[in-house]
Design a protein around this motif. Structure first.
Motif, mmCIF file in Angstrom:
data_model
loop_
_atom_site.group_PDB
_atom_site.id
_atom_site.type_symbol
_atom_site.label_atom_id
_atom_site.label_comp_id
_atom_site.label_asym_id
_atom_site.label_seq_id
_atom_site.Cartn_x
_atom_site.Cartn_y
_atom_site.Cartn_z
ATOM 1 N N ILE A 148 0.960 -1.290 0.000
ATOM 2 C CA ILE A 148 -0.142 0.062 0.000
ATOM 3 C C ILE A 148 1.059 1.385 0.087
ATOM 4 C CG2 ILE A 148 -1.776 1.272 1.387
ATOM 5 C CD1 ILE A 148 -3.022 -1.335 0.370
ATOM 6 N N HIS A 149 0.860 2.040 -1.076
ATOM 7 C CA HIS A 149 1.292 3.092 -1.088
ATOM 8 C C HIS A 149 0.710 4.527 -0.835
ATOM 9 C CE1 HIS A 149 4.809 1.842 -3.619
ATOM 10 N NE2 HIS A 149 4.157 0.761 -3.744
ATOM 11 N N ILE A 150 1.148 5.178 0.250
ATOM 12 C CA ILE A 150 0.351 6.565 0.652
ATOM 13 C C ILE A 150 0.684 7.449 -0.408
ATOM 14 C CG2 ILE A 150 0.013 8.455 2.299
ATOM 15 C CD1 ILE A 150 0.863 6.414 4.492
ATOM 16 N N GLN A 151 -0.198 7.823 -1.083
ATOM 17 C CA GLN A 151 -0.137 8.849 -2.308
ATOM 18 C C GLN A 151 -0.424 10.252 -1.953
ATOM 19 O OE1 GLN A 151 -1.402 7.670 -6.129
ATOM 20 N NE2 GLN A 151 -3.562 7.130 -5.214
ATOM 21 N N HIS A 152 -1.505 10.072 -1.062
ATOM 22 C CA HIS A 152 -1.858 11.985 -0.683
ATOM 23 C C HIS A 152 -2.168 11.906 0.722
ATOM 24 C CE1 HIS A 152 -3.454 11.346 -4.805
ATOM 25 N NE2 HIS A 152 -2.952 12.637 -4.830
ATOM 26 N N ILE A 153 -1.650 12.920 1.307
ATOM 27 C CA ILE A 153 -2.014 13.109 2.709
ATOM 28 C C ILE A 153 -2.020 14.621 3.036
ATOM 29 C CG2 ILE A 153 0.480 12.655 3.391
ATOM 30 C CD1 ILE A 153 -0.758 11.847 6.274
ATOM 31 N N CYS A 154 -3.053 15.243 3.720
ATOM 32 C CA CYS A 154 -3.080 16.554 3.569
ATOM 33 C C CYS A 154 -4.180 16.770 4.898
ATOM 34 C CB CYS A 154 -4.017 17.207 2.651
ATOM 35 S SG CYS A 154 -3.232 16.896 0.884
ATOM 36 N N VAL A 155 -3.769 17.992 5.641
ATOM 37 C CA VAL A 155 -4.484 18.410 6.856
ATOM 38 C C VAL A 155 -4.840 19.878 6.811
ATOM 39 C CG1 VAL A 155 -4.275 18.906 9.426
ATOM 40 C CG2 VAL A 155 -3.570 16.788 8.610
ATOM 41 N N THR A 156 -6.145 20.064 6.988
ATOM 42 C CA THR A 156 -6.497 21.505 6.659
ATOM 43 C C THR A 156 -5.614 22.611 7.322
ATOM 44 O OG1 THR A 156 -8.611 22.842 6.748
ATOM 45 C CG2 THR A 156 -8.318 21.668 8.538
ATOM 46 N N PRO A 157 -5.046 23.560 6.838
ATOM 47 C CA PRO A 157 -4.146 24.595 7.346
ATOM 48 C C PRO A 157 -4.305 24.944 8.940
ATOM 49 C CG PRO A 157 -4.553 25.014 5.082
ATOM 50 C CD PRO A 157 -5.385 24.128 5.271
ATOM 51 N N SER A 158 -5.641 25.188 9.251
ATOM 52 C CA SER A 158 -5.964 25.825 10.494
ATOM 53 C C SER A 158 -5.466 24.835 11.457
ATOM 54 C CB SER A 158 -7.277 26.147 10.549
ATOM 55 O OG SER A 158 -8.090 25.401 10.195
ATOM 56 N N HIS A 159 -5.318 23.543 11.348
ATOM 57 C CA HIS A 159 -5.488 22.479 12.034
ATOM 58 C C HIS A 159 -3.908 21.665 12.225
ATOM 59 C CE1 HIS A 159 -9.605 23.414 12.663
ATOM 60 N NE2 HIS A 159 -9.404 22.660 13.816
ATOM 61 N N ARG A 160 -3.159 22.247 11.211
ATOM 62 C CA ARG A 160 -1.780 21.688 11.037
ATOM 63 C C ARG A 160 -0.910 21.817 12.558
ATOM 64 N NH1 ARG A 160 -0.275 23.248 4.902
ATOM 65 N NH2 ARG A 160 -2.259 22.225 4.286
ATOM 66 N N HIS A 161 -0.081 20.669 12.646
ATOM 67 C CA HIS A 161 1.219 20.621 13.730
ATOM 68 C C HIS A 161 0.140 20.353 14.966
ATOM 69 C CE1 HIS A 161 4.200 22.016 11.482
ATOM 70 N NE2 HIS A 161 3.382 23.172 10.914
ATOM 71 N N ALA A 162 -1.092 19.572 15.076
ATOM 72 C CA ALA A 162 -1.855 19.041 16.134
ATOM 73 C C ALA A 162 -1.857 17.965 16.244
ATOM 74 C CB ALA A 162 -2.999 20.105 16.070
ATOM 75 N N GLY A 163 -0.938 16.993 15.265
ATOM 76 C CA GLY A 163 -0.786 15.531 15.493
ATOM 77 C C GLY A 163 -1.880 14.791 14.519
ATOM 78 N N ILE A 164 -2.675 15.624 13.576
ATOM 79 C CA ILE A 164 -3.624 15.053 12.940
ATOM 80 C C ILE A 164 -3.024 14.159 11.854
ATOM 81 C CG2 ILE A 164 -5.525 15.323 11.232
ATOM 82 C CD1 ILE A 164 -6.500 17.490 13.078
ATOM 83 N N GLY A 165 -2.006 14.600 11.059
ATOM 84 C CA GLY A 165 -1.294 13.775 10.140
ATOM 85 C C GLY A 165 -0.698 12.578 10.675
ATOM 86 N N ARG A 166 -0.018 12.630 11.944
ATOM 87 C CA ARG A 166 0.497 11.436 12.614
ATOM 88 C C ARG A 166 -0.545 10.491 12.687
ATOM 89 N NH1 ARG A 166 4.163 15.014 15.011
ATOM 90 N NH2 ARG A 166 6.231 14.133 15.012
ATOM 91 N N LYS A 167 -1.645 11.032 13.390
ATOM 92 C CA LYS A 167 -2.950 10.053 13.770
ATOM 93 C C LYS A 167 -3.271 9.536 12.552
ATOM 94 C CE LYS A 167 -4.470 12.841 17.651
ATOM 95 N NZ LYS A 167 -5.693 13.637 18.131
ATOM 96 N N MET A 168 -3.591 10.216 11.309
ATOM 97 C CA MET A 168 -4.034 9.373 10.044
ATOM 98 C C MET A 168 -3.042 8.262 9.749
ATOM 99 S SD MET A 168 -5.767 12.290 7.859
ATOM 100 C CE MET A 168 -4.392 13.396 7.296
ATOM 101 N N VAL A 169 -1.833 8.579 9.804
ATOM 102 C CA VAL A 169 -1.057 7.306 9.206
ATOM 103 C C VAL A 169 -0.921 6.039 10.373
ATOM 104 C CG1 VAL A 169 1.455 7.077 9.334
ATOM 105 C CG2 VAL A 169 0.796 8.945 8.039
ATOM 106 N N HIS A 170 -1.050 6.712 11.661
ATOM 107 C CA HIS A 170 -1.042 5.610 12.486
ATOM 108 C C HIS A 170 -2.395 4.695 12.620
ATOM 109 C CE1 HIS A 170 2.610 6.185 15.067
ATOM 110 N NE2 HIS A 170 2.344 7.350 14.291
ATOM 111 N N GLU A 171 -3.501 5.465 12.154
ATOM 112 C CA GLU A 171 -4.830 4.720 12.287
ATOM 113 C C GLU A 171 -4.872 3.954 10.963
ATOM 114 O OE1 GLU A 171 -9.501 6.054 12.764
ATOM 115 O OE2 GLU A 171 -8.151 6.797 14.377
ATOM 116 N N LEU A 172 -4.239 4.321 9.707
ATOM 117 C CA LEU A 172 -4.374 3.612 8.578
ATOM 118 C C LEU A 172 -3.551 2.562 8.617
ATOM 119 C CD1 LEU A 172 -5.063 3.928 5.245
ATOM 120 C CD2 LEU A 172 -2.601 4.477 5.200
ATOM 121 N N ARG A 173 -2.302 2.564 9.315
ATOM 122 C CA ARG A 173 -1.591 1.280 9.489
ATOM 123 C C ARG A 173 -2.319 0.332 10.522
ATOM 124 N NH1 ARG A 173 4.140 2.024 11.359
ATOM 125 N NH2 ARG A 173 4.619 0.233 10.102
ATOM 126 N N ALA A 174 -2.901 0.800 11.440
ATOM 127 C CA ALA A 174 -3.625 -0.199 12.519
ATOM 128 C C ALA A 174 -4.879 -0.924 11.651
ATOM 129 C CB ALA A 174 -4.336 0.632 13.606
#
Ligand SMILES: CC(C)(COP(=O)(O)OP(=O)(O)OC[C@H]1O[C@@H](n2cnc3c(N)ncnc32)[C@H](O)[C@@H]1OP(=O)(O)O)[C@@H](O)C(=O)NCCC(=O)NCCS
Length: 120
Positions: A67-93
């Motif tokens: 599985i290749h992650i080809q897109h990952i984006c967080v809305t600018p107002s909510h960046r640097h709050a761990g959402i990107g990481r959480k998406m990656v971790h939940e996807l892998r889980a």
């Protein structure tokens, strides 16, 4: 939490995907969303908190099952709050035993997430 993309989220998905450097052209963006809708090897997930969609992560399954992650984006107002990481971790889980990797655009962030020692 991650939820599967549905057609009624098309506009919000396009807005989020447009933050990818590779999706700045409207025609390309429309073709990308169409592919996520039609191709079973392409999967798109939205990050929803309460009623707000704050992020998006899209994958493609290659012939070797990776599985290749080809897109990952967080809305600018909510960046640097761990959402990107959480998406990656939940996807892998969601995909135990499956090899997940980044592509040219997403690999550096994905590798950073994989190296996390923080628990989410
Ligand atoms: C990349 C992105 C999804 C990160 O989302 P986020 O919710 O802000 O991420 P997190 O809060 O979980 O993590 C932030 C960390 O990731 C780092 N980071 C952001 N983009 C990165 C990248 N392309 N490569 C490596 N690290 C990156 C930040 O510097 C920050 O590091 P720190 O925790 O050491 O300060 C977001 O910045 C985004 O939507 N960018 C525009 C879309 C894009 O270019 N996507 C492709 C690149 S992955």
């Amino acid at each position: 939490m991650l939820i599967r993309f549905k057609k009624n989220y098309e506009k919000i998905a396009m807005g989020l995907l447009s933050f990818m450097p590779t999706e700045k052209d409207l025609k390309k963006l429309q073709a990308t969303v169409k592919e996520y809708d039609a191709n079973e090897n392409w999967q798109l997930y939205l990050w929803k908190e309460d009623d707000d969609v704050l992020g998006i992560i899209g994958t493609t399954k290659k012939e070797d099952g990776v599985i290749h992650i080809q897109h990952i984006c967080v809305t600018p107002s909510h960046r640097h709050a761990g959402i990107g990481r959480k998406m990656v971790h939940e996807l892998r889980a969601m995909m135990p035993g499956v090899t997940v990797c980044g592509n040219e655009q997403t690999a550096s962030f994905y590798e950073k997430c994989k190296a996390d020692t923080i628990s989410l």
